[in-house]
Design an enzyme around this catalytic site. Structure first.
Site, PDB file in Angstrom:
ATOM      1  N   ASN A   9       0.871  -1.172   0.000  1.00 54.57           N
ATOM      2  CA  ASN A   9       0.000   0.000   0.000  1.00 54.57           C
ATOM      3  C   ASN A   9       0.909   1.224   0.000  1.00 54.57           C
ATOM      4  OD1 ASN A   9      -1.804   2.047   0.393  1.00 54.57           O
ATOM      5  ND2 ASN A   9      -2.417   1.444   2.459  1.00 54.57           N
ATOM      6  N   LYS A  11       0.115   4.273  -0.336  1.00 53.17           N
ATOM      7  CA  LYS A  11      -0.521   5.485   0.213  1.00 53.17           C
ATOM      8  C   LYS A  11      -0.258   6.662  -0.749  1.00 53.17           C
ATOM      9  CE  LYS A  11      -0.109   3.367   4.707  1.00 53.17           C
ATOM     10  NZ  LYS A  11       0.065   3.480   6.147  1.00 53.17           N
ATOM     11  N   HIS A  95      -9.447   1.610   4.798  1.00 52.75           N
ATOM     12  CA  HIS A  95      -8.182   1.775   5.523  1.00 52.75           C
ATOM     13  C   HIS A  95      -8.387   2.745   6.689  1.00 52.75           C
ATOM     14  CE1 HIS A  95      -4.057   2.806   6.441  1.00 52.75           C
ATOM     15  NE2 HIS A  95      -3.710   1.689   5.831  1.00 52.75           N
ATOM     16  N   GLU A  97      -6.673   5.104   7.750  1.00 48.21           N
ATOM     17  CA  GLU A  97      -6.400   6.515   7.420  1.00 48.21           C
ATOM     18  C   GLU A  97      -7.610   7.155   6.754  1.00 48.21           C
ATOM     19  OE1 GLU A  97      -2.772   5.707   5.356  1.00 48.21           O
ATOM     20  OE2 GLU A  97      -1.802   5.240   7.260  1.00 48.21           O
ATOM     21  N   GLU A 165      -5.343  -4.374  10.708  1.00 48.65           N
ATOM     22  CA  GLU A 165      -4.305  -3.363  10.886  1.00 48.65           C
ATOM     23  C   GLU A 165      -4.568  -2.592  12.175  1.00 48.65           C
ATOM     24  OE1 GLU A 165      -2.364  -2.343   6.851  1.00 48.65           O
ATOM     25  OE2 GLU A 165      -4.020  -0.971   7.164  1.00 48.65           O
ATOM     26  N   GLY A 171       2.711   2.735  10.783  1.00 44.00           N
ATOM     27  CA  GLY A 171       3.680   3.817  10.615  1.00 44.00           C
ATOM     28  C   GLY A 171       4.391   4.224  11.892  1.00 44.00           C
ATOM     29  N   SER A 211       3.582  -1.767  10.328  1.00 39.77           N
ATOM     30  CA  SER A 211       5.037  -1.864  10.524  1.00 39.77           C
ATOM     31  C   SER A 211       5.605  -3.240  10.167  1.00 39.77           C
ATOM     32  CB  SER A 211       5.415  -1.467  11.951  1.00 39.77           C
ATOM     33  OG  SER A 211       5.025  -0.122  12.209  1.00 39.77           O
TER      34      SER A 211
HETATM   35  P1  13P Z   1       3.173   0.737   7.648  1.00 42.93           P
HETATM   36  O1  13P Z   1       3.686  -0.571   7.079  1.00 42.93           O
HETATM   37  O2  13P Z   1       3.918   1.927   7.112  1.00 42.93           O
HETATM   38  O3  13P Z   1       3.081   0.685   9.149  1.00 42.93           O
HETATM   39  O4  13P Z   1       1.687   0.922   7.113  1.00 42.93           O
HETATM   40  C1  13P Z   1       0.791  -0.133   7.273  1.00 42.93           C
HETATM   41  C2  13P Z   1      -0.425   0.156   6.491  1.00 42.93           C
HETATM   42  O5  13P Z   1      -1.201   1.032   6.843  1.00 42.93           O
HETATM   43  C3  13P Z   1      -0.675  -0.617   5.283  1.00 42.93           C
HETATM   44  O6  13P Z   1      -1.946  -0.387   4.773  1.00 42.93           O
END
Ligand code: 13P
Length: 250
Positions: A9, A11, A95, A97, A165, A171, A211
Site C-alpha cells: 500500500n 498510500k 483503511h 487513514e 491493521e 507507521g 510496521s
Molecule cells: P506501515 O507498514 O507503514 O506501518 O503501514 C501499514 C499500512 O497502513 C498498510 O496499509
C-alpha cells in the site's frame, strides 16, 4: 490451503516516473515467486503506468479506494468501472487513514465493497482497533462491529480479503507481536465462520498490517491464521518489499 498474499500500500507516495522505476527494479527480484500472490496499490495517478509495466508479470494491481456510484456528478471520485478500465484486480477499502481523515464509516465501507464486487473487483477490507480501544479491552468488540457493519449483505466471500491493521501499529514502528496478531486473526476467522460458514471462512485470507518489515515478516507469517501482509513504508523500496515477498527465504 490459503495462498499467502503480500500487498504494497503505497498510500500518497510516488509519481508516475517513480512508479515505473520501482516496477522496473522490483519485477526481476520476484519473478520466480509462484507460491505468494503479490499485489501493488499505487495512488490513482500511477495506476495506468503501473498496469502497463506490470503486464505479463506475476504482480497484480490494486487501487487504494473507490466510490460506490457508477458515474455522475461526484467531483474528485473514482468508480469501480474506472479501476477495472486500468486493469485493477483489487481495491483496498476502509483503511484506517480513510476512517480517521476522510470520515469513512462501516456503512460507507459496505457500500464500496458492494460496488467493487458488482464490478468484479476483489476487495482488501481493512479493520483494526486504536490504542485507546485496545487499552480499554475493546479490541474484539471493535473488530466485531467493523466486520458486521462492513460485511452486511455481502455474499461473495471468494472476492474478499481482510486486513487486520491495529491503528497503533501503522507507521509507528510498533508491530503487534505474532501472538497478538494470531489472537486477532483467529477471532476474525471465527466471525467470518459465523457469517459465511466454516468452510468459506477457511478460504478467506486475513492479512496483517502495521510496521511489517523484512525483519519481522517471517515470524508473523508463521502464525496459523496470518495469511499475508499489507505493507506501507517498507513497500516503497524494491529491495525491502522483495525481501518481504520472499519471507520464506528469511
Ligand atoms: P506501515 O507498514 O507503514 O506501518 O503501514 C501499514 C499500512 O497502513 C498498510 O496499509
Amino acid at each position: 490451503m490459503r495462498k499467502p498474499l503480500i500487498a504494497a500500500n503505497w498510500k500518497m507516495h510516488k509519481t508516475t516516473a517513480e512508479t515505473r522505476d520501482f516496477i522496473t527494479a522490483f519485477v526481476p527480484l520476484v519473478k520466480d515467486v509462484e507460491d505468494v500472490e503479490i499485489v501493488i496499490a499505487p495512488p490513482f495517478t500511477s495506476l495506468a503506468v503501473a498496469a502497463k509495466f506490470l503486464k505479463g508479470t506475476n504482480i497484480k494491481l490494486s487501487a487504494q479506494n473507490l466510490f460506490w456510484e457508477e458515474q455522475g456528478a461526484y467531483t474528485g471520485e473514482v468508480s469501480a468501472l474506472m479501476l477495472k478500465d486500468v486493469e485493477c484486480e483489487y481495491v483496498i477499502v476502509g483503511h484506517s487513514e480513510r476512517r480517521q481523515y476522510f470520515g469513512e464509516t462501516d456503512e460507507t465501507v459496505n457500500k464500496r465493497i458492494k460496488a467493487a464486487h458488482a464490478a468484479g473487483l476483489k476487495v482488501i477490507m481493512c479493520i483494526g482497533e486504536t490504542l485507546e480501544e485496545r487499552e480499554a479491552g475493546k479490541t474484539f468488540d471493535v473488530l466485531k462491529t467493523q466486520l458486521e457493519g462492513a460485511l452486511k449483505d455481502i455474499t461473495a466471500h471468494d472476492m474478499l480479503v481482510i486486513a487486520y491493521e491495529p491503528v497503533w501499529a501503522i507507521g509507528t514502528g510498533k508491530t503487534a507481536t505474532p501472538e497478538m496478531a494470531e489472537e486477532a486473526h483467529r477471532f476474525i476467522r471465527d466471525q467470518l465462520a459465523g457469517k459465511f460458514g466454516q468452510d468459506a471462512a477457511e478460504t478467506i485470507r486475513i492479512l496483517y498490517g502495521g510496521s511489517v518489515k523484512p525483519e519481522n515478516v517471517a515470524s508473523l507469517m508463521a502464525q496459523e491464521n496470518v495469511d499475508g501482509g499489507l505493507v506501507g513504508g517498507a513497500s516503497l523500496q524494491p529491495d525491502s518489499f522483495a525481501k518481504i515477498v520472499r519471507f520464506k527465504n528469511s
